[in-house]
Design a protein around this motif. Structure first.
Motif, mmCIF file in Angstrom:
data_model
loop_
_atom_site.group_PDB
_atom_site.id
_atom_site.type_symbol
_atom_site.label_atom_id
_atom_site.label_comp_id
_atom_site.label_asym_id
_atom_site.label_seq_id
_atom_site.Cartn_x
_atom_site.Cartn_y
_atom_site.Cartn_z
ATOM 1 N N MET A 196 30.015 41.800 35.899
ATOM 2 C CA MET A 196 30.409 41.189 36.800
ATOM 3 C C MET A 196 31.804 40.869 36.707
ATOM 4 S SD MET A 196 28.268 37.665 38.182
ATOM 5 C CE MET A 196 29.589 36.583 37.603
ATOM 6 N N LYS A 197 32.672 40.873 37.881
ATOM 7 C CA LYS A 197 34.006 40.443 37.449
ATOM 8 C C LYS A 197 34.051 38.878 37.173
ATOM 9 C CE LYS A 197 35.005 38.075 41.971
ATOM 10 N NZ LYS A 197 35.996 37.298 42.542
ATOM 11 N N LYS A 198 35.342 38.609 36.638
ATOM 12 C CA LYS A 198 35.605 37.240 36.042
ATOM 13 C C LYS A 198 36.917 36.680 36.733
ATOM 14 C CE LYS A 198 35.838 34.387 31.991
ATOM 15 N NZ LYS A 198 35.019 33.387 32.791
ATOM 16 N N ASP A 199 36.965 35.549 37.297
ATOM 17 C CA ASP A 199 37.875 35.050 37.856
ATOM 18 C C ASP A 199 38.642 33.837 36.860
ATOM 19 O OD1 ASP A 199 37.559 36.244 40.284
ATOM 20 O OD2 ASP A 199 36.196 34.986 40.809
ATOM 21 N N ILE A 200 39.800 33.502 36.932
ATOM 22 C CA ILE A 200 40.331 32.291 36.220
ATOM 23 C C ILE A 200 40.823 31.410 37.382
ATOM 24 C CG2 ILE A 200 41.754 31.192 34.466
ATOM 25 C CD1 ILE A 200 41.607 33.621 32.726
ATOM 26 N N LEU A 201 40.201 30.359 38.026
ATOM 27 C CA LEU A 201 40.391 29.543 38.957
ATOM 28 C C LEU A 201 40.812 28.309 38.544
ATOM 29 C CD1 LEU A 201 37.896 30.670 41.641
ATOM 30 C CD2 LEU A 201 40.061 31.715 41.081
ATOM 31 N N THR A 202 40.320 27.954 37.503
ATOM 32 C CA THR A 202 40.697 26.673 36.567
ATOM 33 C C THR A 202 40.311 26.965 35.155
ATOM 34 O OG1 THR A 202 38.363 25.548 36.418
ATOM 35 C CG2 THR A 202 39.646 25.088 38.630
ATOM 36 N N ILE A 203 40.697 26.068 34.321
ATOM 37 C CA ILE A 203 40.247 26.269 32.818
ATOM 38 C C ILE A 203 38.773 26.371 32.731
ATOM 39 C CG2 ILE A 203 40.627 25.237 30.500
ATOM 40 C CD1 ILE A 203 43.439 25.479 31.099
ATOM 41 N N TRP A 204 37.930 25.444 33.499
ATOM 42 C CA TRP A 204 36.592 25.469 33.346
ATOM 43 C C TRP A 204 36.158 26.841 33.429
ATOM 44 C CZ3 TRP A 204 34.323 21.620 31.855
ATOM 45 C CH2 TRP A 204 34.854 20.271 31.820
ATOM 46 N N ASP A 205 36.778 28.075 34.055
ATOM 47 C CA ASP A 205 36.164 29.286 33.991
ATOM 48 C C ASP A 205 36.197 29.790 32.578
ATOM 49 O OD1 ASP A 205 35.671 29.359 36.704
ATOM 50 O OD2 ASP A 205 37.828 29.912 37.223
ATOM 51 N N LEU A 206 36.602 29.197 31.757
ATOM 52 C CA LEU A 206 36.771 29.636 30.219
ATOM 53 C C LEU A 206 36.067 28.697 29.344
ATOM 54 C CD1 LEU A 206 40.703 30.537 30.300
ATOM 55 C CD2 LEU A 206 38.896 32.229 30.489
ATOM 56 N N THR A 207 35.563 29.231 28.180
ATOM 57 C CA THR A 207 34.902 28.427 27.243
ATOM 58 C C THR A 207 36.022 28.334 26.108
ATOM 59 O OG1 THR A 207 34.115 30.515 25.918
ATOM 60 C CG2 THR A 207 32.568 29.550 27.685
ATOM 61 N N LYS A 208 35.730 27.565 25.166
ATOM 62 C CA LYS A 208 36.615 27.206 24.013
ATOM 63 C C LYS A 208 36.696 28.724 23.210
ATOM 64 C CE LYS A 208 37.285 24.512 20.056
ATOM 65 N NZ LYS A 208 37.699 25.323 19.069
ATOM 66 N N ASP A 209 35.687 29.209 23.186
ATOM 67 C CA ASP A 209 35.782 30.775 22.382
ATOM 68 C C ASP A 209 36.767 31.645 23.202
ATOM 69 O OD1 ASP A 209 34.405 29.933 20.378
ATOM 70 O OD2 ASP A 209 32.406 30.920 20.976
ATOM 71 N N ASP A 210 36.526 31.627 24.461
ATOM 72 C CA ASP A 210 37.437 32.432 25.279
ATOM 73 C C ASP A 210 39.072 32.216 25.487
ATOM 74 O OD1 ASP A 210 35.210 33.578 26.843
ATOM 75 O OD2 ASP A 210 35.257 32.191 28.387
ATOM 76 N N ALA A 265 47.341 39.197 27.807
ATOM 77 C CA ALA A 265 45.842 38.915 27.158
ATOM 78 C C ALA A 265 44.829 38.670 28.319
ATOM 79 C CB ALA A 265 45.999 37.710 26.395
ATOM 80 N N ILE A 266 45.327 37.811 29.150
ATOM 81 C CA ILE A 266 44.501 37.571 30.349
ATOM 82 C C ILE A 266 43.970 38.894 31.119
ATOM 83 C CG2 ILE A 266 44.332 36.315 32.893
ATOM 84 C CD1 ILE A 266 45.945 34.141 31.328
ATOM 85 N N LEU A 267 45.061 39.413 31.642
ATOM 86 C CA LEU A 267 44.785 40.845 32.112
ATOM 87 C C LEU A 267 43.992 41.743 31.501
ATOM 88 C CD1 LEU A 267 48.329 41.480 33.681
ATOM 89 C CD2 LEU A 267 46.390 40.900 34.788
ATOM 90 N N GLU A 268 44.120 41.869 30.154
ATOM 91 C CA GLU A 268 43.187 42.601 29.251
ATOM 92 C C GLU A 268 41.862 42.291 29.145
ATOM 93 O OE1 GLU A 268 45.865 44.344 25.551
ATOM 94 O OE2 GLU A 268 44.176 43.038 25.221
ATOM 95 N N ALA A 269 41.594 40.961 29.393
ATOM 96 C CA ALA A 269 40.392 40.168 29.302
ATOM 97 C C ALA A 269 39.646 40.605 30.592
ATOM 98 C CB ALA A 269 40.368 38.829 28.951
ATOM 99 N N LEU A 270 40.339 40.469 31.609
ATOM 100 C CA LEU A 270 39.722 40.403 33.079
ATOM 101 C C LEU A 270 39.732 41.904 33.641
ATOM 102 C CD1 LEU A 270 39.564 37.367 33.083
ATOM 103 C CD2 LEU A 270 41.210 37.407 35.012
ATOM 104 N N VAL A 271 40.483 42.589 33.407
ATOM 105 C CA VAL A 271 40.732 43.986 34.361
ATOM 106 C C VAL A 271 39.848 44.962 33.704
ATOM 107 C CG1 VAL A 271 42.386 45.651 35.422
ATOM 108 C CG2 VAL A 271 43.078 43.509 35.009
ATOM 109 N N GLN A 272 39.075 45.447 34.453
ATOM 110 C CA GLN A 272 38.202 46.607 34.150
ATOM 111 C C GLN A 272 38.779 47.964 33.873
ATOM 112 O OE1 GLN A 272 34.833 45.814 33.456
ATOM 113 N NE2 GLN A 272 35.618 43.799 33.806
#
Ligand code: CP
Ligand code: NVA
Length: 303
Positions: free
Chosen positions: A1-15, A296-303
């Protein structure tokens, strides 16, 4: 499933911890001339309605250094400006691109894009939040202090999009955050409520900058009138003057406190030239870190 970053709430502390670790690795690799080009043939769209220097260029450079192609899209030149619905634009852009970074006024518009895009959508700043900036800022804290836990982080100035993202980061990462904002420019209560109810961070809001900055390890400020608030700038200057980050106010923080400002800065308004250029300022590293964090964000999100 695709992942967005719209706010920091889209991430966990581990992320977030993983992103910071990877961004620091990518920074080292780039300095050794050993960056990897994983994104050959991939395209990042940058759909921007507001001005930008750092966010636009660091995402563009990040995509190029990863072997992909950035495509800058000035929103006013698109059919969106002639009322093509977001849901149609989102579906079409999803067919051409592998990810989409959006800088816009309305968080709701960003969310509508995310809903209709089949590719990851990244918040490159809205009136409400600036999550990727705060991720680079936390990375800068980790570089300078070794960690973010148990540090006193002071926010001095407007309860704006940056302040809101710091509040979210406090909740997700468990940060000790004290915000000093003028009475009528406090962060939005619903954003504070959600973060406080989450129960992880320690968030204090005051109108007095002195106790907020006292013994702080990290001192943060931002412009008094954000993009879109230009008409209020004159009035704001009067109200915000006691919140200026000058040497006298900074003297109340710890001696080894670092100063963050996401830039652009207005010297002589929210921050003095002396502080911005002083030995405690890490703003140029902070700006550079946007490049590494965006990779780092692009690596984590882009398939
Ligand atoms: N800090 C930041 O987002 O800067 P730009 O407005 O130049 O992108
Ligand atoms: N709060 C500022 C941040 C700019 C990067 C603004 O929204 O204009």
């Amino acid at each position: 499933m695709k992942k967005d970053i719209l706010t920091i709430w889209d991430l966990t502390k581990d992320d977030v911890d993983r992103l910071i670790k990877r961004a620091i690795q990518l920074k080292t690799l780039q300095k050794q001339g050993m960056g990897e080009k994983l994104f050959s043939g991939k395209a990042l769209g940058l759909l921007f309605e507001k001005h930008s220097t750092r966010t636009r260029l660091s995402f563009e450079a990040a995509m190029i250094q990863l072997g992909g192609t950035p495509i800058y899209i000035s929103a006013e030149t698109t059919q969106m400006a002639r009322h093509e619905p977001v849901r149609d634009t989102a579906r079409v852009l999803s067919a051409y691109l592998d990810a989409l970074a959006i800088r816009t006024y309305s968080q709701a518009l960003l969310e509508e894009f995310a809903k209709h895009c089949t590719i990851p959508v990244i918040n490159a700043l809205t009136d409400l939040y600036h999550p990727c900036q705060v991720l680079s800022d936390v990375m800068t804290i980790v570089e300078n202090k070794g960690h973010y836990e148990n540090l006193k982080i002071a926010w001095i100035g407007d309860g704006n999009n940056m302040a809101h993202s710091w509040i979210n980061a406090s909740a997700v990462l468990g940060l000790k955050l004290v915000l000093a904002c003028p009475e009528n420019y406090l962060p939005r209560p619903e954003i504070l409520k959600k973060a406080t109810e989450h129960g992880c961070g320690e968030i204090v809001v005051t109108t007095d900058p002195a106790p907020a900055i006292s013994d702080a390890d990290v001192v943060n400020t931002d412009v008094w009138a954000s993009m879109g608030m230009e008409k209020e700038a004159k009035e704001r200057k009067k109200v915000f003057f006691p919140y200026q980050l000058n040497q006298s106010l900074l003297g109340k923080a710890k001696k080894d406190a670092i100063v963050l400002h996401c830039l652009p800065a207005h010297r002589g308004e929210e921050i003095t030239d002396e502080v911005l250029e002083g030995f405690q300022s890490v703003v140029w590293d902070q700006a550079e870190n946007k490049l590494h964090m965006h990779k780092a964000i692009l690596e984590a999100l882009v398939q």
